[in-house]
Scaffold this active site. Structure first.
Site, short mmCIF file in Angstrom:
data_model
loop_
_atom_site.label_atom_id
_atom_site.label_comp_id
_atom_site.label_asym_id
_atom_site.label_seq_id
_atom_site.Cartn_x
_atom_site.Cartn_y
_atom_site.Cartn_z
N LYS A 110 40.55 13.00 12.75
CA LYS A 110 39.80 12.05 11.89
C LYS A 110 38.94 11.14 12.74
O LYS A 110 37.81 10.82 12.37
CB LYS A 110 40.78 11.21 11.05
CG LYS A 110 41.66 12.03 10.16
CD LYS A 110 41.22 12.04 8.72
CE LYS A 110 41.88 13.18 7.99
NZ LYS A 110 41.80 13.23 6.59
N LYS A 190 38.74 24.98 8.49
CA LYS A 190 39.59 24.66 7.33
C LYS A 190 38.75 23.99 6.25
O LYS A 190 37.95 23.10 6.56
CB LYS A 190 40.71 23.70 7.78
CG LYS A 190 41.68 23.34 6.68
CD LYS A 190 42.50 22.09 6.99
CE LYS A 190 41.95 20.87 6.32
NZ LYS A 190 42.87 19.81 5.93
N LYS A 193 37.62 18.10 2.42
CA LYS A 193 36.66 17.20 1.78
C LYS A 193 35.78 16.54 2.83
O LYS A 193 34.60 16.34 2.63
CB LYS A 193 37.40 16.12 0.99
CG LYS A 193 38.18 16.65 -0.17
CD LYS A 193 38.96 15.53 -0.84
CE LYS A 193 40.22 16.07 -1.47
NZ LYS A 193 41.46 15.51 -0.89
N1 AQP Z 1 41.88 24.27 3.53
C1 AQP Z 1 43.10 24.11 3.06
N2 AQP Z 1 43.93 25.18 2.95
C2 AQP Z 1 45.19 25.05 2.44
N3 AQP Z 1 45.70 23.86 2.02
C3 AQP Z 1 44.92 22.78 2.12
N4 AQP Z 1 45.09 21.49 1.77
C4 AQP Z 1 43.99 20.77 2.08
N5 AQP Z 1 43.05 21.59 2.60
C5 AQP Z 1 43.59 22.84 2.64
C6 AQP Z 1 46.33 20.98 1.19
O1 AQP Z 1 46.01 20.18 0.06
C7 AQP Z 1 47.00 19.20 -0.10
C8 AQP Z 1 46.37 17.87 -0.42
O2 AQP Z 1 45.53 17.49 0.65
P1 AQP Z 1 44.90 16.04 0.72
O3 AQP Z 1 43.66 15.96 -0.08
O4 AQP Z 1 45.89 15.03 0.37
O5 AQP Z 1 44.53 15.85 2.21
P2 AQP Z 1 43.98 16.85 3.28
O6 AQP Z 1 45.01 17.84 3.67
O7 AQP Z 1 43.51 16.03 4.41
O8 AQP Z 1 42.80 17.59 2.49
P3 AQP Z 1 41.29 17.49 2.87
O9 AQP Z 1 40.45 18.15 1.88
O10 AQP Z 1 41.13 17.96 4.27
O11 AQP Z 1 41.04 15.95 2.67
P4 AQP Z 1 40.37 14.88 3.61
O12 AQP Z 1 39.08 15.46 4.06
O13 AQP Z 1 40.22 13.68 2.72
O14 AQP Z 1 41.32 14.68 4.75
C9 AQP Z 1 47.84 19.20 1.18
O15 AQP Z 1 49.08 19.81 0.93
C10 AQP Z 1 47.05 20.04 2.12
O16 AQP Z 1 47.85 20.75 3.03
#
Ligand code: AQP
Length: 321
Positions: A110, A190, A193
């Protein structure tokens, strides 16, 4: 068996969120006592506009319900409606060695993306441990990116139990599905968002969805040449929305050659569109019924809070507060 998982309201949910966490959570609500929450305290590390945060929470609640979260079977709430979680996070902070947090790759990731390095961002995995341990959770369905945080949760729970008494906190198990462990984004990293590489589960229009799918990176193999289906992002994405027979057909077609990537992308677009079509319809109805959505979240918070009080009382008693 208690199943628990959470998702941040940091933007619109994408295919990674859905197949990594939302879909398995929905399937698991048939198999145990399911607890799911919207992690708004976590989203404070990246979302700083209160109106945006409120709107994201509401949209995500509607999305999850539209996708099949059934409030008759699952307890569904907004994290900040159960403030005991921050109390447990502090108590856990006092048993968490700094080294545990310094090893976490998501913090470094991050920072590399330009997010300002706040204490909240650094300590985030402890709040996540509290999210899980506050409800005596046994199983946590997540994507692979959360594996390290789940290991930290288990280590923190063990530290706590070693210090204050065996079996005080339940040690949870992650559940990571092979097919959706890491859903690739448009650029092959991966899907996330914050990488601006995601396909939302409810893209505004079909045209936008198609345009995004057409942007998925591929190599430069000519149309007539055979293509390697192993490790192909297209095959990985298609597997999420197609039957095993349809996937095998696409793999055979890759090997045979004579078909361009645009054709496969069209099939993926149609697969995604059709998979989410009934949910999109349900979503449109839920948008019109905010009283229902409010009621579900209030009811969920009440039930979650009752369980949280049980665990926090046990923990406070154990630590002497
Ligand atoms: N690409 C992915 N493949 C599989 N699982 C994923 N998850 C996120 N991206 C993938 C799973 O979604 C759940 C919720 O995630 P989150 O939004 O709370 O946070 P994150 O993992 O950090 O997702 P993002 O999209 O990458 O969000 P940002 O950019 O805000 O950090 C989790 O169980 C995660 O594993």
């Amino acid at each position: 068996m208690r199943i628990l998982s959470g998702i941040q309201p940091s933007g619109r949910p994408h295919l990674g969120n859905y197949f990594g966490m939302m879909q398995p959570s929905i399937l698991l609500q048939e198999q145990g006592d399911a607890f799911y929450f919207i992690a708004d305290y976590h989203a404070l590390t990246s979302t700083h506009d209160p109106e945006v945060l409120r709107q994201n929470v509401r949209d995500l609640a509607i999305d999850f319900l539209a996708c099949g979260l059934d409030p008759e079977k699952s307890t569904f709430w907004v994290q900040s409606d159960v403030p005991e979680v921050t109390e447990l996070a502090w108590i856990l902070s006092c048993v968490t060695p700094m080294g545990f947090l310094e090893r976490c790759v998501s913090y470094k990731d991050k920072i590399a993306q330009g997010i300002s390095p706040s204490h909240g961002l650094f300590a985030y995995p402890v709040l996540q441990a509290a999210d899980i341990l506050l409800f005596d959770s046994n199983v946590v369905p997540v994507g692979k990116d959360q594996k390290q945080h789940l290991e930290l949760t288990r280590d923190v729970a063990s530290k706590f139990n070693d210090r204050y008494g065996e079996d005080l906190l339940v040690i949870p198990e992650p559940q990571i599905r092979e097919v959706a462990a890491t859903v690739p984004g448009l650029d092959g990293r991966k899907m996330s968002k914050s990488y601006d590489n995601s396909i939302e589960i409810f893209e505004e229009t079909e045209k936008k969805l198609r345009k995004k799918v057409m942007k998925i990176v591929t190599d430069t193999t000519a149309v007539e040449d055979p293509k390697d289906p192993t490790d192909s992002y297209l095959i990985q994405l298609y597997s999420l929305v197609a039957t095993p027979e349809e996937v095998a057909e696409m793999e055979d077609s890759f090997r045979a050659g004579g078909t361009g990537y645009g054709h496969y992308k069209q099939q993926i677009f149609e697969g995604i569109r059709d998979h989410f079509a009934p949910m999109r319809e349900k979503r449109e109805k839920l948008v019109e019924d905010s009283a229902y959505v409010d009621g579900v979240l209030e009811d969920g918070a009440r039930k979650a809070r009752a369980k949280a009080r049980e665990v926090i009382d046990r923990v406070r008693n154990a630590v002497g507060c």
